[in-house]
Design an enzyme around this catalytic site. Structure first.
Site, PDB file in Angstrom:
ATOM      1  CG  ASP A 111     -14.194  34.940 -14.694  1.00 41.29           C
ATOM      2  OD1 ASP A 111     -13.590  35.981 -14.386  1.00 41.29           O
ATOM      3  OD2 ASP A 111     -13.730  33.803 -14.519  1.00 41.29           O
ATOM      4  CG  ASP A 213      -9.225  37.712 -15.104  1.00 39.00           C
ATOM      5  OD1 ASP A 213      -8.995  36.593 -14.624  1.00 39.00           O
ATOM      6  OD2 ASP A 213      -8.546  38.226 -16.025  1.00 39.00           O
ATOM      7  CD  GLU A 255      -7.002  35.991 -10.796  1.00 41.89           C
ATOM      8  OE1 GLU A 255      -6.369  34.958 -10.985  1.00 41.89           O
ATOM      9  OE2 GLU A 255      -7.270  36.792 -11.713  1.00 41.89           O
ATOM     10  CG  HIS A 329      -9.444  28.876 -14.376  1.00 42.94           C
ATOM     11  ND1 HIS A 329      -9.802  29.628 -13.271  1.00 42.94           N
ATOM     12  CD2 HIS A 329      -8.955  29.761 -15.278  1.00 42.94           C
ATOM     13  CE1 HIS A 329      -9.544  30.895 -13.505  1.00 42.94           C
ATOM     14  NE2 HIS A 329      -9.035  31.006 -14.715  1.00 42.94           N
ATOM     15  CG  ASP A 330      -5.560  30.615 -13.668  1.00 46.53           C
ATOM     16  OD1 ASP A 330      -5.829  30.310 -14.840  1.00 46.53           O
ATOM     17  OD2 ASP A 330      -5.875  31.719 -13.157  1.00 46.53           O
TER      18      ASP A 330
HETATM   19  O1  TEU Z   1      -5.267  34.845 -13.954  1.00 53.18           O
HETATM   20  C1  TEU Z   1      -4.313  35.742 -13.500  1.00 53.18           C
HETATM   21  C2  TEU Z   1      -2.967  35.291 -13.618  1.00 53.18           C
HETATM   22  O2  TEU Z   1      -2.081  36.058 -13.366  1.00 53.18           O
HETATM   23  C3  TEU Z   1      -2.726  33.868 -14.050  1.00 53.18           C
HETATM   24  O3  TEU Z   1      -2.299  33.906 -15.343  1.00 53.18           O
HETATM   25  C4  TEU Z   1      -1.770  33.269 -13.126  1.00 53.18           C
HETATM   26  O4  TEU Z   1      -0.892  34.233 -12.682  1.00 53.18           O
HETATM   27  C5  TEU Z   1      -0.895  32.236 -13.699  1.00 53.18           C
HETATM   28  O5  TEU Z   1      -1.657  31.153 -14.106  1.00 53.18           O
HETATM   29  C6  TEU Z   1       0.048  31.765 -12.663  1.00 53.18           C
HETATM   30  O6  TEU Z   1       1.199  31.322 -13.291  1.00 53.18           O
HETATM   31  C7  TEU Z   1      -6.431  35.322 -14.521  1.00 53.18           C
HETATM   32  C8  TEU Z   1      -7.244  34.138 -15.005  1.00 53.18           C
HETATM   33  O7  TEU Z   1      -7.625  33.369 -13.900  1.00 53.18           O
HETATM   34  C9  TEU Z   1      -6.449  33.394 -16.021  1.00 53.18           C
HETATM   35  O8  TEU Z   1      -7.074  32.221 -16.445  1.00 53.18           O
HETATM   36  C10 TEU Z   1      -6.224  34.327 -17.194  1.00 53.18           C
HETATM   37  O9  TEU Z   1      -5.380  33.718 -18.123  1.00 53.18           O
HETATM   38  C11 TEU Z   1      -5.596  35.645 -16.755  1.00 53.18           C
HETATM   39  O10 TEU Z   1      -6.201  36.195 -15.600  1.00 53.18           O
HETATM   40  C12 TEU Z   1      -5.759  36.675 -17.850  1.00 53.18           C
HETATM   41  O11 TEU Z   1      -7.099  37.030 -17.972  1.00 53.18           O
END
Ligand code: TEU
Length: 560
Positions: A111, A213, A255, A329-330
């Site tokens: 990542d 990311d 992403e 994971h989000d």
């Molecule tokens: O996620 C991008 C992000 O914008 C997320 O925070 C998402 O928008 C949110 O969960 C939706 O409400 C990436 C990673 O996948 C996330 O785990 C990180 O927290 C974020 O970037 C910051 O690095």
């Protein structure tokens, strides 16, 4: 894993790549398998489970960040890009993971979190020391606006302003996530070079590629209040490609919450020299509330969902490439969001897998999805650990709104739904740890776990295993042309995939009711059943009765 030397396909412009037939499995290291008993998953734990992943049939493991980090955002805040967080293990463990995975035909995807670092990264520690620091320009600093407040109204994804005042210099720094995640200044060529060097260092260790990311943010122009899709975004990606992975046979997936079909072609078009594919989120966000977003999700509208999925299948049919996923994971657990965990857990989890894995693109499985893990019924904010959830809760309560209502939203969409420990067995904490886990296990682990599913031929796990194997066997699943049917039908999803003389038909009932559809002649329902979530009834007639969440795929060769 790296079978790149296929000839181009005769009937399509797409050059074959090894990752076209791959299925990717995302591991959230913190919650996967704890080998030490400290309550946190680790690399040796992942190594212990490689045989399990090989049996499932996956080709690549995407590891959420494993680097040194204060863990303000569970590792998405990196303080040393070139070492492993002690709670996860050592570089020697990592090298062993790569080698052991390779023995099993599995590649490791890292990542890459380079939109921002941790505030404990030496670059930021130096940068904040003084305006004259050689690292100052690694980050994004601005003077206060005339009334002393933040330079503008940009907000952080985790709530509040995207600017924090650094008192010594009197300037603000930008952070589109937490204040402990300062954004890097991609306009500075030194920053880009340092990142490329670091990427090459990992590539030389034999990784299979990168998940990138929030890559749509790196071209930001804050003064113009542009965050996503900035004017130099694609220049930077092309430069990165040239200077790092471009001449290596690896997979890259960016992403990009802002991706549109048009920009996805820029990212992943075959002549663009950028990425293999991006994660787009339109199928996720189309069911969010206009005002409250994911915290008040709307019920799934199947007609809309189909239209979004179909739009992406068509947009990248001849160039670019799709990623396919329900969860990560989000996001909430797939079966909780799109399926039915009350009466049809097994049927609906298998239905969702069938629909996704037979589309065109590279499927991603989020850990635990293959056994149908569900959202977590936490009742108190103390049980939640995620920075986003905790921040949003604070803002919600400060605004005088009901804490119960917040928990209700978090139960549906909070990121911790996906982050509870992997449920390996009925042992305490699902067999994830012998200690006390960093986050509570979902209380359903005694009945919902890996151990009970791998030996049961009718389990969700074995359904995933079959789908993954089918992709390796049938070119029509990988390259077949996509066509949707019954677009306006509110309950069923139907599509065909066609390649040369092969035709795959996928039919799914998204409801807990029996649904009967009248099959049009042109659909030519024929062939043998490749996969099904019910015992398959072989009398396919014009009036097709689908049982609750029934889904199956037929492979036929109309020419025969
Ligand atoms: O996620 C991008 C992000 O914008 C997320 O925070 C998402 O928008 C949110 O969960 C939706 O409400 C990436 C990673 O996948 C996330 O785990 C990180 O927290 C974020 O970037 C910051 O690095």
């Amino acid at each position: 894993m790296s079978q790149s030397a296929h000839p181009p396909l005769a009937n399509s412009g797409i050059e074959r790549k090894w990752w076209h037939t791959a299925t990717i499995y995302q591991v959230y290291p913190r919650s996967f398998c704890d080998s030490t008993g400290d309550g946190v998953g680790d690399l040796p734990g992942i190594i212990e489970r490689l045989d399990y992943l090989q049996a499932l049939g996956i080709t690549v493991i995407w590891l959420s960040p494993i680097f040194v980090s204060p863990m303000d955002d569970n590792g998405y805040d990196i303080s040393d890009y070139q070492d492993i967080a002690p709670e996860f293990g050592t570089l020697a463990d990592f090298d062993r993971l790569v080698a052991e995975a390779r023995k099993r035909g599995i590649g490791i995807l890292l990542d890459l979190v380079v939109n921002h670092t941790s505030d404990e990264h030496p670059w930021f520690i130096e940068a904040r020391r003084s305006k004259d620091s050689p690292f100052r320009n690694y980050y994004i600093w601005r003077k206060p606006d005339p009334d002393g407040g933040p330079p503008n109204d940009l907000t952080s994804s985790f709530g509040g302003a995207a600017w924090t005042l650094e008192p010594q210099s009197g300037e603000y720094y930008l952070h589109l996530f937490s204040r402990r995640q300062p954004d890097l200044n991609w306009e500075n060529p030194e920053v880009r070079d340092a990142i490329y060097q670091m990427m090459n260092w990992w590539l030389d260790r034999g990784i299979a590629g990168f998940r990138m990311d929030v890559i749509d943010l790196i071209g930001k122009q804050v003064d113009a209040r542009i965050t996503t899709d900035g004017p130099h975004l694609h220049d930077y990606l092309q430069e990165m490609n040239r200077k790092t992975f471009g001449n290596r046979d690896v997979l890259t997936v960016g992403e990009a919450w802002s991706a549109t079909p048009g920009s996805a072609l820029l990212y992943s078009g075959r002549r663009r020299g950028e990425l293999s594919m991006v994660f787009q989120f339109e199928h996720v966000t189309q069911s969010w509330d206009e005002v409250y977003g994911k915290w008040r999700p709307k019920p799934i509208d199947l007609v809309k969902l189909k239209s979004v999925l179909g739009k992406w299948q068509h947009a990248l049919a001849d160039d670019g490439w799709n990623s396919l996923f329900w969860g990560n994971h989000d996001l909430p657990r797939a079966v909780s969001r799109y399926g039915n965990t009350s009466g049809y857990h097994v049927e609906s989890a298998k239905m969702l897998a069938t629909v996704l894995h037979l589309m065109k693109g590279t499927p991603f499985i989020y850990q635990g999805e293959e056994i149908g893990m569900t959202n977590v019924p936490f009742t108190s904010i103390e049980q939640y650990k995620d920075i986003e959830t905790l921040n949003m809760h604070r803002l919600h309560v400060e605004a005088g709104r009901s804490p119960e209502q917040f928990i209700h939203g978090a139960n549906q969409s909070g990121r911790d739904n996906a982050r509870t420990p992997m449920q390996w067995s009925a042992a305490p904490h699902g067999g994830f740890t012998t200690g006390s886990p960093w986050i509570e296990a979902n209380p359903n682990y005694p009945t919902l776990n890996v151990e009970s599913q791998v030996t049961d031929d009718r389990s969700i796990w074995n359904h995933y295993r079959r789908l993954i194997a089918l992709r390796k066997q049938h070119q029509v699943i990988v390259y077949g042309q996509y066509q949707s049917w019954f677009d306006q039908h509110p309950d069923v999803l139907v599509y065909t995939r066609t390649l040369d003389d092969d035709r795959l038909i996928v039919i799914a009932n998204f409801t807990s009711r029996d649904v009967t559809i009248t099959v049009p002649n042109e659909l030519q329902l024929c062939g043998s059943c490749l996969v099904s979530n019910y015992p398959f009834v072989d009398d396919i007639s014009e009036e097709l009765k689908l049982r609750p969440y029934e889904a199956f795929a037929l492979l036929c060769n109309p020419a025969e």
